[in-house]
Design a protein around this motif. Sequence first.
Motif: not given
Length: 223
Positions: A146-154, A205-223
Amino acid sequence: MTAGADPSVLVVDDHALVRSGIVGLLQAADCRVVGEAGDGHAAIDAAVALRPDVVLMDIRMPGLDGIAATEALVSRPDPPKVLILTTFDLDEYVYRALRAGASGFLLKDAPPERLIDAVRIVAQGETLLAPALTRRLIERYIQAPPPNAADPGPADLTPREREVWLCLAKGRSNLEIAQQLFLSEATVKAHVTRLLAKLGLRDRVQAVVAAYESGLIRPGEPT
């Protein structure tokens, strides 16, 4: 794997003709094929017994599939590298295999020289996955937080490590990250190593997956 040595490979596919063709290609390129397997259970047994550098793993097999076999193998001490071979480039199974710890994937219709290069790259501890394809897979199958998800990562990630993580998620190479952040490649490599350790991840590879799952980057964002 000893530096400079030819990688040892276990070939896993439920089609004998496909296995035979792959084995022939690898042997012609001086890769040491130490065994073959036709399903996930046999792949695990063979990998434990033969200790290959790389397991070329099919996904859809009878009995235990390639995803479950990958999960079992990478959870073992000193696991082999797993390179997924698939017929489909947009496949939920591939995304799940990456999450399971595979070091990358290759399409079965890739040129022979690409297969040989892939085995050698993965054997050296690198990951093999086109960044654009990574993003397509993740954006198709991930459920964005969700948009208000907590800041990702440790909490102990430094601001610079978060910048590097974001660059990784956007598919940047170490050289590209170095240029973007005005750092040396050696410094970027050090940041990546610390980042993976703090996140408890095996590879980029897992770092990329984790970045999306945590909300660091969101689907559809420009790269």
